[in-house]
Write a protein that holds these residues in place. Structure first.
Motif, PDB file in Angstrom:
ATOM      1  N   HIS A 192       4.513  81.769  59.999  1.00 35.49           N
ATOM      2  CA  HIS A 192       4.017  82.566  58.620  1.00 35.49           C
ATOM      3  C   HIS A 192       3.775  83.915  59.001  1.00 35.49           C
ATOM      4  CE1 HIS A 192       1.825  84.021  55.145  1.00 35.49           C
ATOM      5  NE2 HIS A 192       2.598  83.043  54.501  1.00 35.49           N
ATOM      6  N   TRP A 197       5.646  76.691  59.763  1.00 38.24           N
ATOM      7  CA  TRP A 197       6.321  76.105  58.463  1.00 38.24           C
ATOM      8  C   TRP A 197       7.781  75.470  58.876  1.00 38.24           C
ATOM      9  CZ3 TRP A 197       4.773  76.066  53.112  1.00 38.24           C
ATOM     10  CH2 TRP A 197       3.612  76.347  53.070  1.00 38.24           C
ATOM     11  N   LYS A 211      11.466  75.108  57.431  1.00 32.97           N
ATOM     12  CA  LYS A 211      12.229  75.748  56.246  1.00 32.97           C
ATOM     13  C   LYS A 211      13.654  75.103  56.590  1.00 32.97           C
ATOM     14  CE  LYS A 211      13.507  80.523  54.609  1.00 32.97           C
ATOM     15  NZ  LYS A 211      12.981  82.101  55.026  1.00 32.97           N
ATOM     16  N   TYR A 230      10.497  73.824  51.786  1.00 32.73           N
ATOM     17  CA  TYR A 230       9.564  74.564  52.578  1.00 32.73           C
ATOM     18  C   TYR A 230       8.468  73.330  52.821  1.00 32.73           C
ATOM     19  CZ  TYR A 230      10.990  79.252  51.423  1.00 32.73           C
ATOM     20  OH  TYR A 230      11.844  80.273  51.469  1.00 32.73           O
ATOM     21  N   ASN A 237       4.460  72.969  55.064  1.00 34.56           N
ATOM     22  CA  ASN A 237       3.385  73.612  55.843  1.00 34.56           C
ATOM     23  C   ASN A 237       3.397  72.317  57.013  1.00 34.56           C
ATOM     24  OD1 ASN A 237       1.421  74.725  56.967  1.00 34.56           O
ATOM     25  ND2 ASN A 237       0.129  75.117  55.245  1.00 34.56           N
TER      26      ASN A 237
END
Length: 560
Positions: free
Chosen positions: A7, A14, A16, A34, A36
């Motif tokens: 991030h 993350w 992605k 996405y 976390n």
């Protein structure tokens, strides 16, 4: 890993991954997936990203299948109830652990969640419920979009269950521990909530029974069988043994691929005894080099060939390994390209003790007056000047060195004269060819060496269990090069073949001619690289034009 992204503000990692355009409507998460990873530690993030990548890949494959079938996924009320029950049990366990660790945890946040679950703010309540539903289906590997009726049913079940979870958490916060969950619940997957169909008679066949049939019908070579044995041993360790082939799913193959990608590159004897899942757990979080993409691709290619065959023969309802082989472009980029030898390399090698005189037959790395004149001497010289593959040279027999109209040549073939022993093999059909002897090879006395042998001209080479004569020699050659200072791992025995091709180009030989000399086939029509393509005289003329920079001809001739 390209799916791993820190991030920009808080440094947390993350996952992605872009969602293919054709799947976005089905998956219902916009253009990008996405997730976390809840850590700022890159090594931990990489491990978590691998698990997420496998799960997301399974969802993408499920979406692809639904798109192909053009029908909605059938989720019964019982299935939805199982999903909510699994989420509830997991939430209760995790909340209980947090309360026990910190009984005085933030009451402000807890009360805010209670108001959210109660629907005090209707819009925020709906958004929160949808977020929970998306997390439930994602973790279970169930593809469900907001447009489907089942999504609304599941949302209502979540909205009804959420306050009950909070009620029990409140009791624990008030030190009433009468109904604490005792054990962690099992992870929810699509296989635990959607019943598997009844197996067909073929689908009930054991995995390794089907594999044995595949191996016989595919005509696998001994080396192919050995490679398959390793892959399928690892697969059995992942799926729990020799299971019925119809019980295997794409999720199993995705998990297998994920675990293989995490294998350490170097393993001790004790490490090799561990089942694959235990091995990965033992190395979790450790900074060790993992297997290459090439190794992963080999396992997946072997598995894909088998599952494709099994599907074609009705043992499975789909090719469960389809789409899981790493792209060829990535494999090629990940592997180190073999390099040609430079003139300096050639000079270093051919002025070393094996070629100019060593201490003894055993002490070939120390200079001396002992002259080596066996495969250790001849194979590198032949490989440089003839452009042949190592195994092609190692399996040469006296009858393969022939003369026609005054031209001596190697008859590279699988045909053996009666009584000559070892059965020869070639890489491709185009490998059958006549290769004129380079003048330097003749000048060094190769024909005299051949005349002293009957049958195999390199009798010290013995076949391994796969029938290859030169595998052990190849390793010895690599160790010898390392000992004399040639330490570039991209330069191996096969580099002689690259050097030969480079020399052909520098001599401005036509591609058709040097392909004929090396046994490389092309797709062009009207081209024949066998014995009748380019006549022997033209091949000999081409060979006579080749000069190998760095080769110390006068010195090596004197030494011989």
């Amino acid at each position: 890993m390209t799916y791993l992204h820190p991030h920009p503000k808080n440094g947390g990692y993350w996952f992605k991954r872009g969602i293919p355009l054709r799947l976005r409507t089905l998956i219902g998460r916009g253009t990008t997936w996405y997730e976390n990873l809840h850590t700022k530690d890159e090594s931990i993030a990489r491990l978590r990203a691998i698990e997420v990548a496998g799960r997301v890949e399974a969802i993408f494959q499920q979406a692809e299948q639904r798109r192909a079938d053009q029908g909605p996924q059938v989720l019964t009320v019982a299935t939805l109830q199982a999903l909510v029950a699994g989420w509830r049990d997991r939430e209760l366990y995790e909340r209980a652990q947090r309360v026990l660790d910190n009984p005085n945890g933030s009451m402000t946040a807890f009360e805010a969640e209670c108001r959210l679950a109660a629907g005090d703010d209707e819009e925020a309540h709906i958004e929160a419920v949808w977020d929970i539903v998306n997390r439930i289906t994602t973790k279970a590997g169930v593809l469900l979009t907001a447009k489907e009726p089942a999504y609304n049913v599941l949302s209502q079940m979540v909205a009804d269950t959420w306050p009950e979870i909070l009620r029990r958490e409140r009791e624990w916060r008030e030190f009433d521990y009468s109904d604490l969950p005792a054990n962690a619940p099992e992870p929810m997957t699509v296989s635990t909530v959607i019943p598997k169909p009844k197996l067909s008679k073929l689908g009930a066949t054991k995995l390794m029974t089907v594999h044995a049939l595949y191996a016989r019908q595919a005509g696998l070579s001994p080396s192919g069988l050995r490679a398959q044995a390793t892959t399928f041993r690892l697969l059995r360790e992942v799926v729990g043994g020799d299971v019925a082939i119809g019980t295997l799913s794409k999720d199993d193959i995705v998990t297998f691929k994920s675990l293989i990608s995490q294998m350490p590159k170097v393993l001790s004897a004790s490490d090799r005894k561990l089942p694959l899942p235990d091995l990965i757990k033992a190395f979790e979080g450790k900074q060790v080099e993992r297997v290459s993409l090439t190794t992963l691709a080999k396992h997946m290619q072997l598995l894909h060939a088998f599952t494709r065959w099994a599907h074609a023969h009705n043992y499975t309802t789909e090719n469960i390994a389809a789409g899981l082989i790493p792209p060829k472009s990535k494999i090629k980029a990940a592997s180190q390209k073999r390099l040609s030898y430079s003139p300096t390399d050639i000079h270093t090698l051919f002025t070393s003790p094996i070629f100019t005189g060593c201490a003894s037959a055993a002490r070939t790395r120390q200079p001396g007056n002992f002259l080596v004149r066996d495969e250790r001497y001849w194979l590198p010289i032949l490989a440089l000047h003839q452009g042949c593959r190592l195994e092609e040279l190692g399996q040469l027999k006296r009858s393969d060195v022939r003369e026609e109209n005054g031209i001596w040549y190697l008859d590279v073939t699988t045909i053996s004269e009666e009584g000559e022993g070892h059965q020869k093999r070639l890489k491709t059909d185009s490998s059958h060819r006549m290769v004129p002897l380079h003048p330097t090879v003749i000048a060094l006395g190769f024909l005299d060496y051949v005349r002293r042998h009957s049958g195999q001209i390199f009798p010290n080479l013995k076949p391994n269990r796969e029938g290859r004569l030169t595998q052990a020699y190849s390793k010895k050659f690599a160790r010898y090069c390392d000992a004399i200072g040639m330490k570039d791992k991209r330069k191996v025995f096969h580099s002689f073949r690259h050097t030969f091709k480079d020399t052909c180009r520098k001599a401005k030989l036509g591609e058709e001619i040097h392909d004929a000399l090396t046994g490389h086939a092309k797709d062009s029509e009207g081209r024949n690289y066998g014995s009748f393509g380019i006549d022997l005289e033209n091949r000999a003329d081409a060979m006579n034009r080749l000069q190998f920079a760095g080769f110390p001809l006068p010195r090596i001739l004197v030494s011989g």
